[in-house]
Motif scaffolding. Sequence first.
Motif, PDB file in Angstrom:
ATOM      1  N   VAL A  12       0.858  -1.188   0.000  1.00 54.58           N
ATOM      2  CA  VAL A  12       0.000   0.000   0.000  1.00 54.58           C
ATOM      3  C   VAL A  12       0.890   1.233   0.000  1.00 54.58           C
ATOM      4  N   PRO A  13       0.868   2.023  -1.059  1.00 51.95           N
ATOM      5  CA  PRO A  13       1.710   3.223  -1.098  1.00 51.95           C
ATOM      6  C   PRO A  13       1.360   4.188   0.028  1.00 51.95           C
ATOM      7  N   PRO A  14       2.359   4.791   0.679  1.00 52.36           N
ATOM      8  CA  PRO A  14       2.120   5.702   1.800  1.00 52.36           C
ATOM      9  C   PRO A  14       1.901   7.142   1.353  1.00 52.36           C
ATOM     10  N   PHE A  15       1.394   7.347   0.134  1.00 50.81           N
ATOM     11  CA  PHE A  15       1.130   8.684  -0.385  1.00 50.81           C
ATOM     12  C   PHE A  15      -0.101   8.609  -1.280  1.00 50.81           C
ATOM     13  N   ASP A  16      -0.578   9.752  -1.711  1.00 52.97           N
ATOM     14  CA  ASP A  16      -1.804   9.842  -2.507  1.00 52.97           C
ATOM     15  C   ASP A  16      -1.491   9.496  -3.965  1.00 52.97           C
ATOM     16  N   THR A  17      -1.740   8.250  -4.338  1.00 54.03           N
ATOM     17  CA  THR A  17      -1.402   7.818  -5.700  1.00 54.03           C
ATOM     18  C   THR A  17      -2.263   8.513  -6.747  1.00 54.03           C
ATOM     19  N   ALA A  18      -3.523   8.786  -6.414  1.00 48.67           N
ATOM     20  CA  ALA A  18      -4.391   9.466  -7.382  1.00 48.67           C
ATOM     21  C   ALA A  18      -3.861  10.862  -7.692  1.00 48.67           C
ATOM     22  N   HIS A  38      15.096  13.602  -0.176  1.00 45.09           N
ATOM     23  CA  HIS A  38      13.818  14.007   0.381  1.00 45.09           C
ATOM     24  C   HIS A  38      12.644  13.330  -0.320  1.00 45.09           C
ATOM     25  N   ASN A  39      12.710  13.213  -1.648  1.00 45.76           N
ATOM     26  CA  ASN A  39      11.589  12.583  -2.343  1.00 45.76           C
ATOM     27  C   ASN A  39      11.580  11.068  -2.196  1.00 45.76           C
ATOM     28  N   THR A  40      12.742  10.437  -2.137  1.00 46.36           N
ATOM     29  CA  THR A  40      12.727   9.001  -1.875  1.00 46.36           C
ATOM     30  C   THR A  40      12.208   8.731  -0.460  1.00 46.36           C
ATOM     31  N   GLN A  41      12.576   9.586   0.482  1.00 48.66           N
ATOM     32  CA  GLN A  41      12.050   9.432   1.834  1.00 48.66           C
ATOM     33  C   GLN A  41      10.530   9.577   1.836  1.00 48.66           C
ATOM     34  N   TYR A  42      10.025  10.576   1.131  1.00 51.39           N
ATOM     35  CA  TYR A  42       8.583  10.801   1.096  1.00 51.39           C
ATOM     36  C   TYR A  42       7.861   9.611   0.466  1.00 51.39           C
ATOM     37  N   LEU A  43       8.351   9.162  -0.679  1.00 54.99           N
ATOM     38  CA  LEU A  43       7.688   8.067  -1.392  1.00 54.99           C
ATOM     39  C   LEU A  43       7.803   6.743  -0.650  1.00 54.99           C
ATOM     40  N   MET A  44       8.774   6.643   0.248  1.00 56.57           N
ATOM     41  CA  MET A  44       8.929   5.427   1.053  1.00 56.57           C
ATOM     42  C   MET A  44       8.292   5.561   2.427  1.00 56.57           C
ATOM     43  N   GLY A  45       7.429   6.549   2.586  1.00 58.04           N
ATOM     44  CA  GLY A  45       6.685   6.675   3.833  1.00 58.04           C
ATOM     45  C   GLY A  45       7.506   7.121   5.020  1.00 58.04           C
ATOM     46  N   GLY A  46       8.580   7.889   4.770  1.00 58.03           N
ATOM     47  CA  GLY A  46       9.408   8.416   5.850  1.00 58.03           C
ATOM     48  C   GLY A  46      10.700   7.663   6.060  1.00 58.03           C
ATOM     49  N   TYR A  47      10.912   6.584   5.332  1.00 56.50           N
ATOM     50  CA  TYR A  47      12.128   5.785   5.517  1.00 56.50           C
ATOM     51  C   TYR A  47      13.344   6.503   4.942  1.00 56.50           C
ATOM     52  N   LYS A  48      14.424   6.508   5.732  1.00 59.48           N
ATOM     53  CA  LYS A  48      15.724   7.005   5.269  1.00 59.48           C
ATOM     54  C   LYS A  48      16.795   6.111   5.876  1.00 59.48           C
ATOM     55  N   PHE A  49      17.730   5.656   5.062  1.00 57.20           N
ATOM     56  CA  PHE A  49      18.774   4.770   5.540  1.00 57.20           C
ATOM     57  C   PHE A  49      19.774   5.547   6.387  1.00 57.20           C
ATOM     58  N   ILE A  50      19.908   5.175   7.649  1.00 57.15           N
ATOM     59  CA  ILE A  50      20.678   5.959   8.607  1.00 57.15           C
ATOM     60  C   ILE A  50      22.166   6.015   8.257  1.00 57.15           C
ATOM     61  N   HIS A  90      14.286  -6.402   5.893  1.00 56.56           N
ATOM     62  CA  HIS A  90      13.919  -7.629   6.606  1.00 56.56           C
ATOM     63  C   HIS A  90      13.201  -7.300   7.911  1.00 56.56           C
ATOM     64  N   ASN A  91      13.710  -6.295   8.631  1.00 59.84           N
ATOM     65  CA  ASN A  91      13.127  -5.944   9.930  1.00 59.84           C
ATOM     66  C   ASN A  91      11.838  -5.154   9.808  1.00 59.84           C
ATOM     67  N   ASN A  92      11.788  -4.237   8.841  1.00 60.39           N
ATOM     68  CA  ASN A  92      10.612  -3.387   8.629  1.00 60.39           C
ATOM     69  C   ASN A  92      10.348  -3.317   7.133  1.00 60.39           C
ATOM     70  N   PRO A  93       9.610  -4.283   6.605  1.00 55.26           N
ATOM     71  CA  PRO A  93       9.465  -4.423   5.151  1.00 55.26           C
ATOM     72  C   PRO A  93       8.995  -3.150   4.465  1.00 55.26           C
ATOM     73  N   PHE A  94       9.647  -2.840   3.332  1.00 52.88           N
ATOM     74  CA  PHE A  94       9.266  -1.693   2.524  1.00 52.88           C
ATOM     75  C   PHE A  94       7.959  -1.998   1.800  1.00 52.88           C
ATOM     76  N   TRP A  95       7.242  -0.942   1.430  1.00 56.91           N
ATOM     77  CA  TRP A  95       5.927  -1.135   0.804  1.00 56.91           C
ATOM     78  C   TRP A  95       6.021  -1.549  -0.656  1.00 56.91           C
ATOM     79  N   THR A  96       7.111  -1.221  -1.330  1.00 54.39           N
ATOM     80  CA  THR A  96       7.184  -1.467  -2.770  1.00 54.39           C
ATOM     81  C   THR A  96       7.191  -2.965  -3.063  1.00 54.39           C
ATOM     82  N   PRO A  97       6.435  -3.407  -4.061  1.00 56.19           N
ATOM     83  CA  PRO A  97       6.410  -4.832  -4.398  1.00 56.19           C
ATOM     84  C   PRO A  97       7.782  -5.381  -4.783  1.00 56.19           C
ATOM     85  N   ALA A  98       8.616  -4.556  -5.435  1.00 59.49           N
ATOM     86  CA  ALA A  98       9.975  -4.969  -5.792  1.00 59.49           C
ATOM     87  C   ALA A  98      10.969  -4.181  -4.958  1.00 59.49           C
TER      88      ALA A  98
END
Length: 395
Positions: A12-18, A38-50, A90-98
Amino acid sequence: MNNNAGNTRPAVPPFDTAKLDRLMEEAGIDVIVATSKHNTQYLMGGYKFIFFAAMDAIGHSRYLPMVIYQKGAPDHSAYVGNRMEGAEHHNNPFWTPAVHTATWGTQDAAGLAVDHLKKIGKVSGRIGIEPAFLPSDARDLLASRLDGARFVDATHALERLRAVKTPDELAKLRRASELITDSMLATIAAARAGSTKTEIIEQLRREETNRGLHFEYCLLTLGASHNRAASPQAWAEGEVLSIDSGGNYHGYIGDLCRMGVLGKPDAELEDLLAEVESIQQTAFAGVRAGATGSEMIVAAEDVLKASPSAAFTDFFCHGMGLISHEAPFLMTNHPVAYEGIDADRPLEAGMVISVETTMLHPKRGFIKLEDTLAITDGGYEMFGDRGRGWNRGGV
């Protein structure tokens, strides 16, 4: 490497796909390859690799995360990341199918993006990119392997997507502003006669870090000087201090300015800050969903022009969120080089703006207030609404 092991979350994408689909259609984009942090973080629902939160370079190349999104087909989305991010997934699965966590640099990232675009049949489509955030070697590789593809600037579409904040984003921006305000007030109170600019800035860094913020910058002036860089200059009795700081909370920016004075402010200082406050309050009065930014700007500038200090005072406002200047873009011909393309568009509930009035007084120094407002249907909510008068140092 397509690492989806253990991924049981629905895609489920964490942003407004429409909304994104509509923006892509307007821009003539079939698929977006986002590459800015910033945009990869947004599209990934706030995820940023520390690991790469404070750097990009590694080896002979750099970290280049990518989010691939096809218009109307979120099930074709992919995330391309560093090899170490497999553990994050693995610990917190990303939303993207791939999920392709197999890169160490720009070219292997671009190569995986090409492979994914081929898989979803978009090798010759209109590819939306972020030109300012796509390294030349990665773009060259994309162009050489995507025969017939046309690259389109997706910057505007992604800015528009982020312009209206979600309740979770607003909560983070509120928290960032509150923590920065607390940090600045504590720093002013702790500073003494003889405290240097370098020492005061370091104190603010500690105050923000101890409160859970990521410190980004502090622009500081003392006395009559307008120089905001760190230096051995020391604070003296009767002098003003301006402290303008940016820090972030989970990636969201706080950006405010407050004033201090060592001793009791005299009548002239009270009057000067009151002029700044009058301009700020006039701007605030014009802020609400449905009003245009230009209405607010014209009203504030009219008050500024009538001010006794108009010759050395400036008014500015800008959108903010994941970065310090983003949509809505309200003013043109200020130091940050962009056009005020949103000045005549209605403000929307959920947008967040920074409103700032800066006085460069020739004798009393740098006098400024900068405030953060979240637009609401009935007006606005101010974040960090404290310490807007003269704050006493050395207490």
